[in-house]
Design an enzyme around this catalytic site. Structure first.
Site, mmCIF file in Angstrom:
data_model
loop_
_atom_site.group_PDB
_atom_site.id
_atom_site.type_symbol
_atom_site.label_atom_id
_atom_site.label_comp_id
_atom_site.label_asym_id
_atom_site.label_seq_id
_atom_site.Cartn_x
_atom_site.Cartn_y
_atom_site.Cartn_z
ATOM 1 N N GLY A 129 0.846 -1.190 0.000
ATOM 2 C CA GLY A 129 0.000 0.000 0.000
ATOM 3 C C GLY A 129 0.878 1.235 0.000
ATOM 4 O O GLY A 129 1.837 1.329 0.776
ATOM 5 N N ARG A 174 -0.990 7.636 1.838
ATOM 6 C CA ARG A 174 -0.352 8.520 2.810
ATOM 7 C C ARG A 174 0.362 7.737 3.907
ATOM 8 O O ARG A 174 1.537 7.977 4.190
ATOM 9 C CB ARG A 174 -1.408 9.441 3.444
ATOM 10 C CG ARG A 174 -0.859 10.313 4.564
ATOM 11 C CD ARG A 174 -1.924 11.190 5.180
ATOM 12 N NE ARG A 174 -2.989 10.413 5.826
ATOM 13 C CZ ARG A 174 -3.880 10.946 6.663
ATOM 14 N NH1 ARG A 174 -3.860 12.236 6.926
ATOM 15 N NH2 ARG A 174 -4.812 10.185 7.214
ATOM 16 N N LYS A 182 -12.835 5.206 17.037
ATOM 17 C CA LYS A 182 -12.414 6.582 17.324
ATOM 18 C C LYS A 182 -12.557 7.456 16.076
ATOM 19 O O LYS A 182 -12.735 8.671 16.182
ATOM 20 C CB LYS A 182 -10.993 6.611 17.892
ATOM 21 C CG LYS A 182 -9.891 6.132 16.970
ATOM 22 C CD LYS A 182 -9.263 7.263 16.170
ATOM 23 C CE LYS A 182 -8.299 6.723 15.138
ATOM 24 N NZ LYS A 182 -7.742 7.801 14.277
ATOM 25 N N ASP A 184 -5.868 8.420 21.179
ATOM 26 C CA ASP A 184 -5.822 8.910 19.793
ATOM 27 C C ASP A 184 -6.814 10.054 19.568
ATOM 28 O O ASP A 184 -6.968 10.528 18.438
ATOM 29 C CB ASP A 184 -6.135 7.757 18.832
ATOM 30 C CG ASP A 184 -5.485 7.922 17.468
ATOM 31 O OD1 ASP A 184 -4.935 9.001 17.200
ATOM 32 O OD2 ASP A 184 -5.543 6.977 16.666
ATOM 33 N N LYS A 223 -10.697 13.133 0.426
ATOM 34 C CA LYS A 223 -9.756 12.170 0.979
ATOM 35 C C LYS A 223 -10.493 11.084 1.757
ATOM 36 O O LYS A 223 -11.677 11.220 2.067
ATOM 37 C CB LYS A 223 -8.738 12.884 1.872
ATOM 38 C CG LYS A 223 -7.833 13.838 1.103
ATOM 39 C CD LYS A 223 -6.758 14.437 1.983
ATOM 40 C CE LYS A 223 -5.830 15.329 1.177
ATOM 41 N NZ LYS A 223 -4.733 15.902 1.997
#
Length: 319
Positions: A7, A10, A187, A239, A266
């Site tokens: 992958g 980003r 989250k 997080d 995105k």
């Protein structure tokens, strides 16, 4: 150590950069027709970083799988099952560990990503997850953070944590894989809600969102057989800053832009995850009011201000 990163978006490109940065030999795989892969192959750059010439790029999946000691997967979570089938079809006899550097739940089944991958490639291949706070932009500026590595095998967890630890990322061992995966995925949904609060000018309610969000998900994790306290660790509550407040958070930005009527192009994994959470809510008979509110706003186009006010301001009950 030889690391293959499967992958090249980003996060995948950052993991390749980071793995090379801490001294590993790195190969990064991407689909030949992927814009991300084509950009890296042509320029060795994307909007975040520049890859060293020592990092090998390939679109041959078999090469990536057979030339590594550890395989890291970083793709869209909803593509994992089909990707697992692709890996399985290569019939490679290897017990190289896979690390899932992604957060989500499978739509339609609500299954955790480790479950999805193990169903496709078999239980003989060890699988771990790498989750926790931190943005590519911050890491590239030298800002350190703490993350978590977890699997069903403590020895494997410790091996992988030590393999990737550095002054930039300190790893903790995760013992409750179920709770860690559910918390890490969920989250992102709380991040969507945070962005919606920003969009209607109610950012001060993020404190209540954090308090109620952790409680909501702890009940689900417990009902599923995990440790309800896991939600207060790095995979979920730890997080929150990166997901609920940061300008770099795609989920927060999606929620805010949705309210403001702006297009957002995105990947925001919470948009998919909230669908799976609604299925889990029904299966385990656990109410998830924040997740349900987010779902109603995104998919049933209910009035965001009314829904969020109803959620946070109008209920009189014992905490």
């Amino acid at each position: 150590m030889k690391i293959s990163v499967l992958g090249c978006g980003r996060w995948g490109s950052f993991i390749a950069w980071y793995s090379h940065h801490i001294g590993h030999d790195v190969l990064i795989w991407g689909r030949e027709n992927s814009p991300h892969y084509q950009e890296l192959e042509k320029t060795r750059k994307n909007e975040y970083l520049t890859l060293s010439s020592d990092i090998y790029l390939t679109h041959n999946l078999k090469t990536a799988l057979t030339k590594s000691d550890i395989c890291v997967i970083s793709i869209n979570s909803q593509q994992l099952r089909s990707f697992g089938k692709q890996i399985s079809s290569l019939n490679i006899k290897s017990k190289v560990p896979f690390i899932l550097c992604m957060k989500g739940l499978e739509i339609g089944s609500g299954k955790r990503l480790t479950t999805v991958l193990s169903e496709e490639i078999g239980i003989t291949s060890p699988i771990a997850v790498w989750v926790g706070p931190g943005h590519v932009q911050d890491f590239l500026c030298g800002m350190p953070n703490c993350m978590i590595m977890s699997s069903l095998d403590t020895t494997l967890t410790k091996y992988l944590a030590h393999a990737f630890s550095s002054p930039l990322i300190r790893f903790y061992y995760g013992k409750d894989l179920l709770g860690i995966e559910i918390g890490a995925a969920a989250k992102n949904v709380i991040g969507l809600a945070a962005g919606m609060l920003d969009g209607i000018g109610y950012s001060s309610l993020k404190g209540a969102l954090m308090a109620r969000g952790t409680h909501e998900l702890s009940r689900l994790i417990e009902a599923m057989g995990g440790n309800p306290m896991t939600v207060y660790g790095l995979s979920h509550l730890g997080d929150y800053e990166a997901t609920l407040f940061s300008e770099h958070s795609n989920n927060r930005r999606f929620g805010e832009d949705l309210i403001l009527g702006k297009p957002f192009h995105k990947l925001a994994e919470g948009v998919y995850t909230v669908q799976a959470l609604m299925d889990l809510s029904e299966t385990y008979h656990v109410e998830l009011p924040i997740s349900k509110t987010v779902y109603e706003i995104i998919y049933n186009h209910t009035n965001p201000r009314k829904e969020l006010e109803k959620l946070f301001l109008r209920s009189v009950k014992s905490e």
